[in-house]
Design an enzyme around this catalytic site. Structure first.
Site, PDB file in Angstrom:
ATOM      1  N   SER A  25     -35.393  28.931 -34.905  1.00  0.00           N
ATOM      2  CA  SER A  25     -36.671  28.768 -35.800  1.00  0.00           C
ATOM      3  C   SER A  25     -36.286  28.938 -37.308  1.00  0.00           C
ATOM      4  O   SER A  25     -35.337  29.484 -37.686  1.00  0.00           O
ATOM      5  CB  SER A  25     -37.355  30.135 -35.403  1.00  0.00           C
ATOM      6  OG  SER A  25     -37.605  29.843 -33.949  1.00  0.00           O
TER       7      SER A  25
HETATM    8  N1  SAH Z   1     -35.480  32.735 -30.899  1.00  0.00           N
HETATM    9  C1  SAH Z   1     -34.904  31.589 -30.854  1.00  0.00           C
HETATM   10  C2  SAH Z   1     -35.521  30.337 -30.892  1.00  0.00           C
HETATM   11  C3  SAH Z   1     -35.146  29.307 -29.983  1.00  0.00           C
HETATM   12  S1  SAH Z   1     -36.212  27.933 -29.442  1.00  0.00           S
HETATM   13  C4  SAH Z   1     -33.847  31.795 -32.142  1.00  0.00           C
HETATM   14  O1  SAH Z   1     -34.036  32.698 -32.761  1.00  0.00           O
HETATM   15  O2  SAH Z   1     -32.934  30.906 -32.082  1.00  0.00           O
HETATM   16  C5  SAH Z   1     -37.053  28.442 -28.199  1.00  0.00           C
HETATM   17  C6  SAH Z   1     -36.234  28.782 -26.818  1.00  0.00           C
HETATM   18  O3  SAH Z   1     -37.109  29.017 -25.610  1.00  0.00           O
HETATM   19  C7  SAH Z   1     -35.342  27.685 -26.519  1.00  0.00           C
HETATM   20  O4  SAH Z   1     -33.851  28.130 -26.277  1.00  0.00           O
HETATM   21  C8  SAH Z   1     -35.789  27.337 -24.989  1.00  0.00           C
HETATM   22  O5  SAH Z   1     -34.623  26.879 -24.085  1.00  0.00           O
HETATM   23  C9  SAH Z   1     -36.202  28.584 -24.549  1.00  0.00           C
HETATM   24  N2  SAH Z   1     -37.301  28.554 -23.552  1.00  0.00           N
HETATM   25  C10 SAH Z   1     -38.344  27.702 -23.432  1.00  0.00           C
HETATM   26  N3  SAH Z   1     -39.014  27.925 -22.230  1.00  0.00           N
HETATM   27  C11 SAH Z   1     -38.542  29.142 -21.738  1.00  0.00           C
HETATM   28  C12 SAH Z   1     -38.839  29.864 -20.715  1.00  0.00           C
HETATM   29  N4  SAH Z   1     -39.815  29.586 -19.637  1.00  0.00           N
HETATM   30  N5  SAH Z   1     -38.133  31.149 -20.444  1.00  0.00           N
HETATM   31  C13 SAH Z   1     -36.915  31.342 -21.337  1.00  0.00           C
HETATM   32  N6  SAH Z   1     -36.742  30.800 -22.318  1.00  0.00           N
HETATM   33  C14 SAH Z   1     -37.411  29.406 -22.625  1.00  0.00           C
END
Ligand code: SAH
Length: 225
Positions: free
Chosen positions: A76
């Site tokens: 993000s």
């Molecule tokens: N908090 C992260 C943001 C990553 S983007 C950071 O600081 O880098 C969002 C993430 O959510 C992705 O890796 C995606 O695979 C995950 N995601 C999407 N749906 C999900 C679910 N149902 N359960 C767990 N993770 C999920």
């Protein structure tokens, strides 16, 4: 005559002088964009974001922008991490927080740096493995699980705080159920082109909701990979 080099104090380990200036510019930008909580600014200023992305992109680590982390996912934008963290801890610092969507692990690292006990769930195993390696390298004590985070982590709930870092069409009932009384949940909700960042607070039997504005997140998906 040579002038002695003035060494700036290094908040972020391993970024060097140029990197440290980039970190300071980022913090300045976050302030200009309305981030005021000094605890959050200190945490962002001390987590080495360059270690959460591919080396090829490391020179851009302290730009205020989302960056690809593989598997179609992104780390993000720092402003979003700062804003969500601020919204989560504004009333009081939660002791235990559940994060849905570990991704790179950066948001979890920022929360952990604030002294919060972090539980994080990721559905893509490959990303989770990389995130765990970073937690180990940085000696961060973060609990993580490979699962569909829409179900929360019932064995460890209820949580004082829940942060969802992928956008769903609606709030997931299991997450609301795992929110402790007085707890705060921050999550992007809405269709891909109309996500809003919502903050919910559980107050006795009622749930208070505020809308923190428009955001863009990768989708919250079901199942694991
Ligand atoms: N908090 C992260 C943001 C990553 S983007 C950071 O600081 O880098 C969002 C993430 O959510 C992705 O890796 C995606 O695979 C995950 N995601 C999407 N749906 C999900 C679910 N149902 N359960 C767990 N993770 C999920």
């Amino acid at each position: 005559m040579t002038t002695p080099l003035k060494l700036a104090p290094r908040a972020v380990p391993g970024v060097g002088m140029t990197g440290q200036r980039a970190v300071e510019r980022l913090l300045q930008r976050l302030r200009e964009q309305g981030i005021t909580d000094e605890r959050v600014l200190r945490a962002i200023g001390s987590v080495p974001r360059h270690q959460f992305i591919d080396e090829a992109l490391a020179s851009r680590a302290y730009e205020d922008t989302a960056l690809p982390i593989g598997r179609g996912q992104t780390i993000s934008q720092p402003w979003v991490v700062a804003r969500m963290t601020e919204a989560l801890i504004e009333r009081s610092l939660p002791k235990r927080v559940l994060e849905v969507g570990t991704g790179s692990g950066y948001q979890a690292a920022v929360l952990s740096t604030l002294g919060i006990e972090v539980f994080t769930v990721e559905r893509i195993d490959e990303l989770l493995r990389d995130a765990r390696r970073r937690f180990r390298q940085l000696s961060l004590d973060i609990r993580s699980r490979h699962d569909d985070g829409r179900l929360g982590w019932p064995e460890h709930g209820p949580f004082d705080g829940i942060i969802v870092t992928a956008g769903g069409a609606a709030l997931e009932a299991p997450l609301l159920e795992q929110l402790a009384p007085g707890g705060t949940l921050v999550a992007p909700v809405g269709g891909a082109s109309a996500q809003r960042l919502l903050r919910l607070r559980r107050e006795g039997d009622t749930i208070e909701q505020d809308d923190l504005g428009a955001v863009v997140f990768v989708p919250l998906l079901s199942g694991v990979q």
